[in-house]
Write a protein that holds these residues in place. Structure first.
Motif, short mmCIF file in Angstrom:
data_model
loop_
_atom_site.label_atom_id
_atom_site.label_comp_id
_atom_site.label_asym_id
_atom_site.label_seq_id
_atom_site.Cartn_x
_atom_site.Cartn_y
_atom_site.Cartn_z
N PRO A 96 0.88 -1.30 -0.39
CA PRO A 96 0.10 -0.20 0.05
C PRO A 96 0.70 1.04 -0.07
O PRO A 96 1.83 1.28 0.48
CB PRO A 96 -0.75 0.06 1.44
N ALA A 97 0.28 1.88 -0.47
CA ALA A 97 1.79 3.16 -0.26
C ALA A 97 1.52 3.54 0.67
O ALA A 97 0.42 3.52 2.49
CB ALA A 97 0.43 4.70 -1.09
N HIS A 98 2.33 4.52 1.49
CA HIS A 98 2.47 4.47 2.25
C HIS A 98 3.49 5.39 2.74
O HIS A 98 3.89 6.07 2.17
CB HIS A 98 3.55 3.38 3.64
N LEU A 153 4.19 -3.80 5.68
CA LEU A 153 3.45 -4.12 4.47
C LEU A 153 2.97 -4.91 4.29
O LEU A 153 2.07 -5.26 4.09
CB LEU A 153 4.60 -3.31 4.03
N GLY A 154 3.67 -6.41 4.39
CA GLY A 154 4.11 -7.64 4.35
C GLY A 154 1.67 -7.26 5.30
O GLY A 154 1.33 -9.00 4.97
N ALA A 187 -4.06 -9.00 4.88
CA ALA A 187 -5.22 -8.07 5.79
C ALA A 187 -6.24 -7.49 4.18
O ALA A 187 -7.28 -7.60 4.00
CB ALA A 187 -4.84 -6.94 6.08
N ARG A 188 -5.98 -7.04 3.49
CA ARG A 188 -6.29 -6.80 1.92
C ARG A 188 -6.90 -8.01 1.30
O ARG A 188 -7.72 -8.37 0.49
CB ARG A 188 -5.49 -6.04 1.26
N ARG A 189 -6.27 -8.72 1.40
CA ARG A 189 -5.89 -10.45 0.57
C ARG A 189 -7.95 -10.93 1.72
O ARG A 189 -8.54 -11.16 1.07
CB ARG A 189 -5.05 -11.27 0.85
N ASP A 190 -7.41 -10.68 2.58
CA ASP A 190 -8.62 -11.15 3.86
C ASP A 190 -9.77 -10.80 3.57
O ASP A 190 -11.08 -11.41 3.59
CB ASP A 190 -7.96 -11.10 5.39
N GLN A 191 -9.60 -9.45 3.40
CA GLN A 191 -11.08 -8.63 3.18
C GLN A 191 -11.70 -8.40 1.20
O GLN A 191 -12.89 -8.83 1.66
CB GLN A 191 -10.92 -6.80 3.28
N THR A 192 -10.98 -8.91 0.55
CA THR A 192 -11.00 -9.07 -1.00
C THR A 192 -11.59 -10.36 -0.49
O THR A 192 -13.36 -10.94 -1.08
CB THR A 192 -10.48 -9.37 -1.62
N THR A 228 -5.36 -15.00 -3.34
CA THR A 228 -6.24 -15.58 -2.51
C THR A 228 -5.49 -16.61 -1.67
O THR A 228 -5.67 -16.93 -0.54
CB THR A 228 -7.73 -16.24 -2.72
N GLY A 229 -4.97 -17.52 -2.08
CA GLY A 229 -4.11 -18.27 -1.35
C GLY A 229 -5.07 -19.32 -0.67
O GLY A 229 -5.70 -20.01 -1.39
#
Length: 365
Positions: free
Chosen positions: A117-119, A246-247, A252-257, A348-349
């Motif tokens: 993500p942008a940071h 960052l990892g 977290a983004r993959r979990d949300q998706t 999504t693993g």
């Protein structure tokens, strides 16, 4: 994975060489090991028919990069004599991959190379902060030192009334400096849409900066130990902590998706589909917001001239005006089609068990 940075792949002419390998530099013989890995990859690509220009372009990229911090992987995609993708991976692939094909192979990039993500990183002390802003493409878009004054901050006069008065003045200076730094951190974080703000440096200054941030920015902030504003002060430790944060944000983004997909799929008219038939239909209609991939089936899809003209039946493509229809590997063609329609790609693993390894969150029903 934000696919904006991959748009050039859609219009480029193949064949493409796609390689993924361990690029870890944490041992004394790391350079030698990298050379051995590349020789094996080059030989494998050569056996598949890769010509010298594409191999030389990849080799130049392999040996011209700066060593990464900690365990890392590398992804390279080239066509002709041009390297079109050159990016670090959050972890080495389970095994090296070298593939020459008519389309780029991007599934491993979605799995291990999602852009962070942008940071914003702020290394702070009582005088100010060194602030670095990085966008979603990994580019440093702003880097500056924000300082107030250190006048009187380091002096310690004798006790008594004068000492108390001095201490109050010093604390006011420090607060002013921290507020100035916090104002800039908040401004740049909003401008780049930062999903993470990392605050490092002196302990008391870190806490003061966090308290001075507006709630909307503080909600995305994390405090890490170590790091200093002087060159070389705890830089390696700080870099590793930032990499870990960052990892975590990427996971977290993959979990949300995955959760969004489950919820949409459970609805009678939900904005989600899975399987190659439904996913390629959505791609032809430019109706994919996010392509989901886990373990793609090793099957082909039918393809027309346009990257989005994919399907499982010839009649479907002919109905959309396709004349010359060929076959393409699904694990290549579907990802390229997603890039063509400006869709994100999320690996999504083991979070989902997608039919044939593909699914999509749709833009509209």
């Amino acid at each position: 994975m934000d696919t904006a940075r991959l748009r050039d792949l859609v219009s480029a002419e193949g064949p493409f060489a796609s390689v993924y390998f361990d690029d870890t530099h944490d041992t004394e013989d790391a350079a030698k090991l990298l050379d051995l890995r590349w020789r094996e990859l080059r030989e494998e690509l050569s056996e598949q028919g890769a010509n010298r220009p594409i191999l030389d372009a990849l080799e130049s990229a392999v040996h011209s990069s700066h060593p990464p911090v900690g365990r890392s992987g590398r992804a390279l995609v080239a066509a002709g004599a041009t390297v079109l993708v050159d990016t670090d991976l959050e972890a080495p692939p389970a095994r090296p991959i070298a593939r020459l094909s008519e389309l780029p192979y991007l599934v491993p990039l979605a799995e291990l190379g999602e852009s962070p993500p942008a940071h914003v990183v702020a290394v702070v002390d009582r005088v100010g902060a060194d602030v670095t802003a990085v966008d979603r493409q990994g580019r440093v878009v702003d880097a500056r030192t924000v300082e107030g004054t250190d006048h009187h901050i380091h002096k310690v006069p004798s006790g008594g009334w004068a000492h108390r008065n001095f201490q109050e003045h010093t604390e006011e200076l420090i607060k002013r400096n921290i507020d100035l730094a916090a104002e800039h951190v908040a401004d740049i974080a909003r401008r780049i849409g930062a999903g993470l703000v990392v605050v490092a440096g002196e302990t008391q200054a870190r806490k003061a900066l966090l308290d001075a941030l507006p709630e909307s920015v503080r909600a995305h902030a994390s405090e890490v130990q170590g790091g200093g504003r002087h060159q070389g002060s705890g830089e390696e430790e700080l870099d590793q902590q930032i990499k870990d944060l960052l990892g975590r944000a990427q996971r977290a983004r993959r979990d949300q998706t995955a959760e969004r997909f489950r919820a949409a799929l459970a609805q009678p008219t939900g904005l989600a589909v899975q399987g190659l038939e439904a996913t390629t239909t959505a791609l032809r209609e430019h109706n994919v917001e996010t392509l989901l991939v886990d373990r793609p089936a090793e099957v082909d899809v039918l393809a027309g001239g346009d990257p989005t003209l994919l399907g499982m039946q010839e009649e479907e493509l002919k109905a959309h005006g396709a004349e010359a229809i060929g076959r393409r590997r699904a694990d290549e063609a579907v990802a390229v089609a997603a890039i063509a329609v400006n869709a994100d790609i999320v690996h999504t693993g083991d979070r989902l068990d997608l039919t044939e390894g593909f699914g999509a969150i749709l833009r509209h029903d």
